[in-house]
Design an enzyme around this catalytic site. Sequence first.
Site, PDB file in Angstrom:
ATOM      1  N   GLY A  14     -48.616  11.812 -30.168  1.00  0.00           N
ATOM      2  CA  GLY A  14     -49.063  10.486 -30.991  1.00  0.00           C
ATOM      3  C   GLY A  14     -49.865  10.850 -32.469  1.00  0.00           C
ATOM      4  N   TYR A 155     -53.794   3.311 -15.774  1.00  0.00           N
ATOM      5  CA  TYR A 155     -54.443   3.995 -17.323  1.00  0.00           C
ATOM      6  C   TYR A 155     -55.154   4.474 -16.579  1.00  0.00           C
ATOM      7  CZ  TYR A 155     -56.538   4.234 -21.258  1.00  0.00           C
ATOM      8  OH  TYR A 155     -57.383   5.090 -22.927  1.00  0.00           O
TER       9      TYR A 155
END
Length: 249
Positions: A14, A155
């Site tokens: 990423g 998350y």
Amino acid sequence: MDLQLAGKKALVTGGTRGIGRAVVLSLARAGAQVVTCYRQEGEAVERLTRELKEIGGDHAVVKADVGRREGVEQLLGAVRDRFDSLDVLVNNAGVISHIPFAELPVEEWERVIATNLTGPFMVIGKALPLLRSGSSVINVGSRGAMAGIPLRSHYTASKAGLVGLTRSLCKELGGKGIRFNVVAPGVIDTSEPDELSEEQRAQYNERYLRMMALGRFGRPEEIAGAVLFLASDLSSYVNGETLHVDGGV
């Protein structure tokens, strides 16, 4: 102070936006050879590719979704094509959403866990044959894993799991000389100037700035600095730790 990263081989997941982009560019400027990945084509990918060419060195930007098994296979295949070993592995790829727990669909829970926790598990597993004594694995977590964040239970759980994974791997694989640590950012300003309206920016600042002892948000480059420390031999006896880089929340 010389970080002695010249010639080191690094993988950053990423890496085209925000913290990941800062980490990739910082490693490249320190002399490392970097492979990174992205999920979607766009200007951010093109910009990073240009910047890496300007820095110079043997770098690659690969399309791969590390939340999926086939994406991890594709990414590690590209790494093996270039490198016979890995000195630095940074699991940075992550996704987030803001949903009340009572309304959180199982599908969204699974999506976030797949990228933020299962992804690093798969990447580390596939990279293990390339890791050697002296290699450093750095997982990008979150200050929220310790604090808890409303509307982000999925998350927060994924980032807390990352801490547990890191602690276990440091004990299981430390005897091979491989180090595992977490960098846990606080609130980092990764938004583009035009992504938020003035009203949204004011609300965001009001909500979060009062939490910061330093009175400001962090910058992606400040997280990259912590990653460089853990990637280098300056941290050769740091293992299994979570380094909070949060400005004193």
